[in-house]
Motif scaffolding. Structure first.
Motif, PDB file in Angstrom:
ATOM      1  N   LEU A 117       6.932  13.527  -1.575  1.00  0.00           N
ATOM      2  CA  LEU A 117       6.946  12.395  -0.654  1.00  0.00           C
ATOM      3  C   LEU A 117       6.464  12.826   0.738  1.00  0.00           C
ATOM      4  O   LEU A 117       5.673  12.141   1.371  1.00  0.00           O
ATOM      5  N   ARG A 118       6.943  13.991   1.199  1.00  0.00           N
ATOM      6  CA  ARG A 118       6.516  14.494   2.521  1.00  0.00           C
ATOM      7  C   ARG A 118       5.022  14.742   2.541  1.00  0.00           C
ATOM      8  O   ARG A 118       4.328  14.376   3.489  1.00  0.00           O
ATOM      9  N   GLU A 119       4.492  15.379   1.498  1.00  0.00           N
ATOM     10  CA  GLU A 119       3.067  15.692   1.425  1.00  0.00           C
ATOM     11  C   GLU A 119       2.223  14.411   1.402  1.00  0.00           C
ATOM     12  O   GLU A 119       1.093  14.399   1.892  1.00  0.00           O
ATOM     13  N   ALA A 120       2.771  13.340   0.836  1.00  0.00           N
ATOM     14  CA  ALA A 120       2.041  12.063   0.764  1.00  0.00           C
ATOM     15  C   ALA A 120       2.124  11.298   2.079  1.00  0.00           C
ATOM     16  O   ALA A 120       1.491  10.255   2.231  1.00  0.00           O
ATOM     17  N   GLY A 121       2.916  11.808   3.026  1.00  0.00           N
ATOM     18  CA  GLY A 121       3.025  11.152   4.328  1.00  0.00           C
ATOM     19  C   GLY A 121       4.198  10.198   4.438  1.00  0.00           C
ATOM     20  O   GLY A 121       4.279   9.404   5.371  1.00  0.00           O
ATOM     21  N   TYR A 122       5.128  10.279   3.490  1.00  0.00           N
ATOM     22  CA  TYR A 122       6.300   9.405   3.476  1.00  0.00           C
ATOM     23  C   TYR A 122       7.575  10.235   3.354  1.00  0.00           C
ATOM     24  O   TYR A 122       8.223  10.228   2.305  1.00  0.00           O
ATOM     25  N   PRO A 123       7.933  10.950   4.404  1.00  0.00           N
ATOM     26  CA  PRO A 123       9.110  11.828   4.313  1.00  0.00           C
ATOM     27  C   PRO A 123      10.403  11.031   4.138  1.00  0.00           C
ATOM     28  O   PRO A 123      10.619  10.031   4.821  1.00  0.00           O
ATOM     29  N   PRO A 124      11.247  11.485   3.199  1.00  0.00           N
ATOM     30  CA  PRO A 124      12.539  10.820   3.026  1.00  0.00           C
ATOM     31  C   PRO A 124      13.481  11.172   4.185  1.00  0.00           C
ATOM     32  O   PRO A 124      13.367  12.241   4.774  1.00  0.00           O
ATOM     33  N   HIS A 144       0.842  -1.203   0.000  1.00  0.00           N
ATOM     34  CA  HIS A 144       0.000   0.000   0.000  1.00  0.00           C
ATOM     35  C   HIS A 144       0.874   1.249   0.000  1.00  0.00           C
ATOM     36  O   HIS A 144       0.579   2.228  -0.696  1.00  0.00           O
ATOM     37  N   CYS A 145       1.925   1.235   0.792  1.00  0.00           N
ATOM     38  CA  CYS A 145       2.854   2.373   0.854  1.00  0.00           C
ATOM     39  C   CYS A 145       3.492   2.608  -0.515  1.00  0.00           C
ATOM     40  O   CYS A 145       3.596   3.747  -0.977  1.00  0.00           O
ATOM     41  N   VAL A 146       3.919   1.525  -1.154  1.00  0.00           N
ATOM     42  CA  VAL A 146       4.527   1.624  -2.484  1.00  0.00           C
ATOM     43  C   VAL A 146       3.540   2.256  -3.462  1.00  0.00           C
ATOM     44  O   VAL A 146       3.892   3.159  -4.230  1.00  0.00           O
ATOM     45  N   ALA A 147       2.290   1.806  -3.430  1.00  0.00           N
ATOM     46  CA  ALA A 147       1.270   2.350  -4.335  1.00  0.00           C
ATOM     47  C   ALA A 147       1.025   3.832  -4.070  1.00  0.00           C
ATOM     48  O   ALA A 147       0.906   4.626  -5.007  1.00  0.00           O
ATOM     49  N   ALA A 148       0.966   4.218  -2.797  1.00  0.00           N
ATOM     50  CA  ALA A 148       0.719   5.621  -2.448  1.00  0.00           C
ATOM     51  C   ALA A 148       1.860   6.513  -2.904  1.00  0.00           C
ATOM     52  O   ALA A 148       1.645   7.602  -3.460  1.00  0.00           O
ATOM     53  N   VAL A 149       3.092   6.063  -2.679  1.00  0.00           N
ATOM     54  CA  VAL A 149       4.268   6.832  -3.093  1.00  0.00           C
ATOM     55  C   VAL A 149       4.306   6.942  -4.616  1.00  0.00           C
ATOM     56  O   VAL A 149       4.545   8.024  -5.171  1.00  0.00           O
ATOM     57  N   THR A 150       4.058   5.840  -5.285  1.00  0.00           N
ATOM     58  CA  THR A 150       4.085   5.832  -6.756  1.00  0.00           C
ATOM     59  C   THR A 150       3.030   6.772  -7.319  1.00  0.00           C
ATOM     60  O   THR A 150       3.320   7.594  -8.209  1.00  0.00           O
ATOM     61  N   ARG A 151       1.811   6.695  -6.802  1.00  0.00           N
ATOM     62  CA  ARG A 151       0.721   7.566  -7.266  1.00  0.00           C
ATOM     63  C   ARG A 151       1.069   9.041  -7.074  1.00  0.00           C
ATOM     64  O   ARG A 151       0.869   9.867  -7.964  1.00  0.00           O
ATOM     65  N   ALA A 152       1.585   9.378  -5.897  1.00  0.00           N
ATOM     66  CA  ALA A 152       1.899  10.775  -5.592  1.00  0.00           C
ATOM     67  C   ALA A 152       2.980  11.315  -6.536  1.00  0.00           C
ATOM     68  O   ALA A 152       2.855  12.431  -7.056  1.00  0.00           O
ATOM     69  N   LEU A 153       4.019  10.524  -6.753  1.00  0.00           N
ATOM     70  CA  LEU A 153       5.117  10.989  -7.608  1.00  0.00           C
ATOM     71  C   LEU A 153       4.706  11.052  -9.074  1.00  0.00           C
ATOM     72  O   LEU A 153       5.063  11.996  -9.784  1.00  0.00           O
TER      73      LEU A 153
END
Length: 67
Positions: free
Chosen positions: A59-66, A15-24
């Motif tokens: 990434l930060r806005e999607a909730g996955y800060p690097p 799910h995390c991978v999908a969310a990050v991919t969609r956002a980018l």
């Protein structure tokens, strides 16, 4: 196309991978994302018009800060 590498500590499942991919990919249709929850690595191929900071901000806005 430029390649950018990010370590994303919160990347833990499909799910995390999908969310990050969609956002980018929402930034530009040519963005390609490879994300691996096992290593917490996200590799992004993006047009030169997109900077590493823009990608990190997304990434930060999607909730996955690097890290």
């Amino acid at each position: 196309m430029n390649t950018h590498q990010f370590q994303v500590p919160d990347l833990s499942c499909g799910h995390c991978v999908a969310a990050v991919t969609r956002a980018l990919q929402a930034l530009h249709p040519m963005v390609q994302v490879q994300a691996d929850p096992a290593t917490k690595a996200v590799q992004v191929q993006a047009p030169a018009a997109l900077s590493a900071e823009q990608l990190a901000a997304t990434l930060r806005e999607a909730g996955y800060p690097p890290a």
